[in-house]
Design an enzyme around this catalytic site. Sequence first.
Site, PDB file in Angstrom:
ATOM      1  N   HIS A   1       0.802  -1.228   0.000  1.00 18.04           N
ATOM      2  CA  HIS A   1       0.000   0.000   0.000  1.00 18.04           C
ATOM      3  C   HIS A   1       0.835   1.279   0.000  1.00 18.04           C
ATOM      4  O   HIS A   1       0.320   2.349   0.318  1.00 18.04           O
ATOM      5  CB  HIS A   1      -0.977  -0.015   1.189  1.00 18.04           C
ATOM      6  CG  HIS A   1      -2.067  -1.042   1.040  1.00 18.04           C
ATOM      7  ND1 HIS A   1      -2.878  -1.439   2.087  1.00 18.04           N
ATOM      8  CD2 HIS A   1      -2.486  -1.729  -0.040  1.00 18.04           C
ATOM      9  CE1 HIS A   1      -3.737  -2.344   1.646  1.00 18.04           C
ATOM     10  NE2 HIS A   1      -3.518  -2.544   0.364  1.00 18.04           N
TER      11      HIS A   1
ATOM     12  N   ASN B   1      -4.305 -11.997  16.207  1.00 21.80           N
ATOM     13  CA  ASN B   1      -5.205 -10.834  16.303  1.00 21.80           C
ATOM     14  C   ASN B   1      -6.003 -10.990  17.593  1.00 21.80           C
ATOM     15  O   ASN B   1      -6.543 -12.060  17.849  1.00 21.80           O
ATOM     16  CB  ASN B   1      -6.162 -10.836  15.090  1.00 21.80           C
ATOM     17  CG  ASN B   1      -6.857  -9.510  14.878  1.00 21.80           C
ATOM     18  OD1 ASN B   1      -7.311  -8.880  15.835  1.00 21.80           O
ATOM     19  ND2 ASN B   1      -6.963  -9.077  13.635  1.00 21.80           N
TER      20      ASN B   1
HETATM   21  P1  OAD Z   1      -7.690  -2.431  10.085  1.00 24.74           P
HETATM   22  O1  OAD Z   1      -7.750  -1.207  10.924  1.00 24.74           O
HETATM   23  O2  OAD Z   1      -8.795  -2.683   9.140  1.00 24.74           O
HETATM   24  O3  OAD Z   1      -7.593  -3.700  11.041  1.00 24.74           O
HETATM   25  C1  OAD Z   1      -6.696  -3.725  12.127  1.00 24.74           C
HETATM   26  C2  OAD Z   1      -6.742  -5.105  12.740  1.00 24.74           C
HETATM   27  O4  OAD Z   1      -5.725  -5.169  13.735  1.00 24.74           O
HETATM   28  C3  OAD Z   1      -8.075  -5.428  13.450  1.00 24.74           C
HETATM   29  O5  OAD Z   1      -8.517  -6.712  13.047  1.00 24.74           O
HETATM   30  C4  OAD Z   1      -7.686  -5.418  14.947  1.00 24.74           C
HETATM   31  O6  OAD Z   1      -8.444  -6.371  15.694  1.00 24.74           O
HETATM   32  C5  OAD Z   1      -6.245  -5.820  14.874  1.00 24.74           C
HETATM   33  N1  OAD Z   1      -5.425  -5.366  16.010  1.00 24.74           N
HETATM   34  C6  OAD Z   1      -5.585  -4.248  16.765  1.00 24.74           C
HETATM   35  N2  OAD Z   1      -4.593  -4.161  17.659  1.00 24.74           N
HETATM   36  C7  OAD Z   1      -3.775  -5.228  17.448  1.00 24.74           C
HETATM   37  C8  OAD Z   1      -2.558  -5.688  18.040  1.00 24.74           C
HETATM   38  N3  OAD Z   1      -1.987  -5.003  19.021  1.00 24.74           N
HETATM   39  N4  OAD Z   1      -2.005  -6.830  17.576  1.00 24.74           N
HETATM   40  C9  OAD Z   1      -2.588  -7.518  16.557  1.00 24.74           C
HETATM   41  N5  OAD Z   1      -3.729  -7.137  15.964  1.00 24.74           N
HETATM   42  C10 OAD Z   1      -4.318  -6.002  16.394  1.00 24.74           C
HETATM   43  O7  OAD Z   1      -6.269  -2.418   9.354  1.00 24.74           O
HETATM   44  P2  OAD Z   1      -5.833  -3.201   8.044  1.00 24.74           P
HETATM   45  O8  OAD Z   1      -6.452  -4.533   7.987  1.00 24.74           O
HETATM   46  O9  OAD Z   1      -4.358  -3.084   7.956  1.00 24.74           O
HETATM   47  O10 OAD Z   1      -5.179   1.012   3.357  1.00 24.74           O
HETATM   48  O11 OAD Z   1      -6.487  -2.291   6.923  1.00 24.74           O
HETATM   49  C11 OAD Z   1      -6.263  -2.586   5.573  1.00 24.74           C
HETATM   50  C12 OAD Z   1      -6.105  -1.319   4.792  1.00 24.74           C
HETATM   51  O12 OAD Z   1      -7.238  -0.480   4.992  1.00 24.74           O
HETATM   52  C13 OAD Z   1      -4.922  -0.456   5.224  1.00 24.74           C
HETATM   53  O13 OAD Z   1      -3.695  -0.854   4.630  1.00 24.74           O
HETATM   54  C14 OAD Z   1      -5.336   0.909   4.770  1.00 24.74           C
HETATM   55  C15 OAD Z   1      -6.801   0.906   5.133  1.00 24.74           C
HETATM   56  O14 OAD Z   1      -7.617   1.725   4.371  1.00 24.74           O
HETATM   57  C16 OAD Z   1      -4.262   1.851   2.849  1.00 24.74           C
HETATM   58  O15 OAD Z   1      -3.545   2.577   3.522  1.00 24.74           O
HETATM   59  C17 OAD Z   1      -4.192   1.815   1.376  1.00 24.74           C
END
Ligand code: OAD
Length: 251
Positions: free
Chosen positions: A127, A224
């Site tokens: 990304h 997660n």
């Molecule tokens: P999300 O914010 O959608 O998801 C974050 C995940 O991390 C959730 O499932 C939480 O439960 C989990 N989480 C929170 N704290 C945690 C921890 N300490 N250890 C492990 N897990 C934890 O983020 P992404 O899935 O990365 O796009 O989102 C995908 C994309 O959506 C991102 O790359 C971004 C966004 O729009 C771009 O920047 C292009």
Amino acid sequence: MPLREQARLAIQAAQEAVAAAGRIVVLSGAGMSSESGIPTFRDAQTGLWARFDPMQLASTEGFRSDPRLVWDWYAERRAGVRAAVPNAGHLALARFAAARPGCLQIITQNVDDLHQRAGSPDVIRLHGDILQSRWLDPCRAPEPCDPATAEPERPPHCTQCGNLLRPAVVWFGEQLPPDALTRAEGLARQCDLMLVVGTSGTVYPAAGLASLARDAGAMVLIVNPHASDLDAVAHQCLRGTAAAVLPLLFE
Ligand code: OAD
């Protein structure tokens, strides 16, 4: 069986899977960096998209409609990334990669540089990179403009053609960098073990890498603390945070 005992056995099985795997892929998302103080996108209340409008702040249309607002928002996020330091999860992955060269490949959706600063080599960024900028439009000047010479405003612009600089991250509706995606898909198909760490699994094509790995015969594990959209794809979900669980698996 008591829950504690179940969790202990799940960690033990995951440790054995890590020790036995020849090719491990870690697919990381925003949760990977949350214990470094960088907010996730979709966690209730603390997630960025719970507080800000993604179409305003993460689309070319949003940027064109109010470039200064979007530039300033990314400037704040860049400051947050620069101030953050890798957590125990980033460090455990980097140490493992150094100890077993060629065994671990990180594919990240994160636009921060914490895997790299922890010392992980050759991280595939799906990304983009929030600390970099690029031109919004193809250059219209007779001599191609150099982003380094942009007039330092908010946002910086080209003095020849007026083109604006934008953050070098992938916004909604945009293609992922094709080379990074092709490499990531190849690695997902070839790995023995995929660890999906800290992602909600809602954004494609990145989220599709987990099914690709599973369909090709890999074991898929999730780290997660909460449920995600990829839980059904995984053989096992380890309910803990990246900084707590990854050192147990990789050190
Ligand atoms: P999300 O914010 O959608 O998801 C974050 C995940 O991390 C959730 O499932 C939480 O439960 C989990 N989480 C929170 N704290 C945690 C921890 N300490 N250890 C492990 N897990 C934890 O983020 P992404 O899935 O990365 O796009 O989102 C995908 C994309 O959506 C991102 O790359 C971004 C966004 O729009 C771009 O920047 C292009």
